[in-house]
Scaffold this active site. Structure first.
Site, short mmCIF file in Angstrom:
data_model
loop_
_atom_site.label_atom_id
_atom_site.label_comp_id
_atom_site.label_asym_id
_atom_site.label_seq_id
_atom_site.Cartn_x
_atom_site.Cartn_y
_atom_site.Cartn_z
N CYS A 107 66.65 39.30 47.52
CA CYS A 107 66.60 39.66 48.95
C CYS A 107 68.00 39.66 49.57
CB CYS A 107 65.61 38.76 49.70
SG CYS A 107 65.10 39.52 51.26
N HIS A 206 60.77 39.30 46.81
CA HIS A 206 60.82 37.86 46.57
C HIS A 206 59.96 37.48 45.36
CE1 HIS A 206 63.08 36.34 50.06
NE2 HIS A 206 62.61 37.41 50.69
N GLU A 208 60.00 34.90 43.66
CA GLU A 208 59.62 33.47 43.66
C GLU A 208 58.29 33.24 44.37
OE1 GLU A 208 61.80 34.83 45.60
OE2 GLU A 208 61.80 33.91 47.60
#
Ligand code: MN
Length: 230
Positions: A107, A206, A208
């Site tokens: 990001c 993202h 994660e």
């Protein structure tokens, strides 16, 4: 043990505090890595030294990048920026490339990566590059270049990704090449044009916060390789 450095943002509600969203820690640990958070206000000189103790670098998400770094005047809709973080992460990025450390940029991470290497950004995507896809909150499809490291990593040409970014890559830094885009053309993934033994992937989404661990696993394998050589 394979240790990797992770950048973080800082807030000043009551004195300055360093923050990293826990999903980064969880995703890296699940890939077999030990993440170490680098304080945002670490001096650039020490940030470079810190890389000597790790086998990889994660540039994490966060605030907008100061347009002064690429010679642009601030757009009225520019969000919060942190020049100290920008400088520290730009230094880290260049040092990691000089050391050929694996880099995973996420990001804001892909944005500062691009700026650190000579690229520019859309400061406010909705007004500077209006389109049918809302990148600030939600999900969208991403098309991946089948000849890319990213494709070999996620093993898919079409991904459904989350999206919560205010800025995006505009002029690409010379060392980088685009390997993934949204349907509106917005850059969603980059890697090195000439990798020469260096593992680097930057994504605008993202990972994660997604279930597919492949990006973190591939980053871990690359970091393990650095450790074996070191
Ligand atoms: Mn997006």
């Amino acid at each position: 043990m394979t240790v990797v450095a992770v950048t973080a943002h800082r807030t000043t509600p009551k004195g300055e505090e360093v923050h990293l969203n826990t999903p980064y820690v969880t995703a890296l640990e699940r890939a077999g890595l030990v993440p170490l958070v680098l304080p945002t206000s670490l001096t650039p000189a020490n940030a470079g030294l810190a890389l000597q103790a790790v086998s990889g670098l994660v540039l994490s998400g966060g605030e907008d990048v100061d347009p002064a770094r690429y010679g642009a005047r601030p757009h009225p809709e520019l969000g919060r920026t942190d020049q100290v973080r920008d400088e520290m992460e730009a230094t880290l990025t260049r040092a990691a490339l000089a050391m050929r450390l694996p880099v995973l940029a996420i990001c804001r991470g892909v944005q500062i990566l691009n700026v650190a290497l000579g690229g520019t950004l859309y400061q406010d995507l909705p007004s500077e590059r209006p389109g049918p896809i809302g990148h600030d909150a939600g999900e969208h499809d991403v098309t991946v270049d089948p000849l890319s490291l990213l494709f070999r990593t996620v093993k898919a040409q079409h991904l459904r990704t989350n999206s919560r970014h205010h800025q995006a890559l505009r002029d690409l830094a010379p060392p980088l090449t685009v390997v993934a885009r949204a349907a509106d053309g917005v850059v969603e993934g980059v890697e090195l044009r000439q990798p020469e033994g260096q593992w680097l992937i930057g994504v605008q989404w993202h990972p994660e916060d997604m279930t597919d661990p492949s990006l973190f696993q591939a980053f871990a394998e690359a970091a393990l390789g650095v450790q074996a050589v070191g």
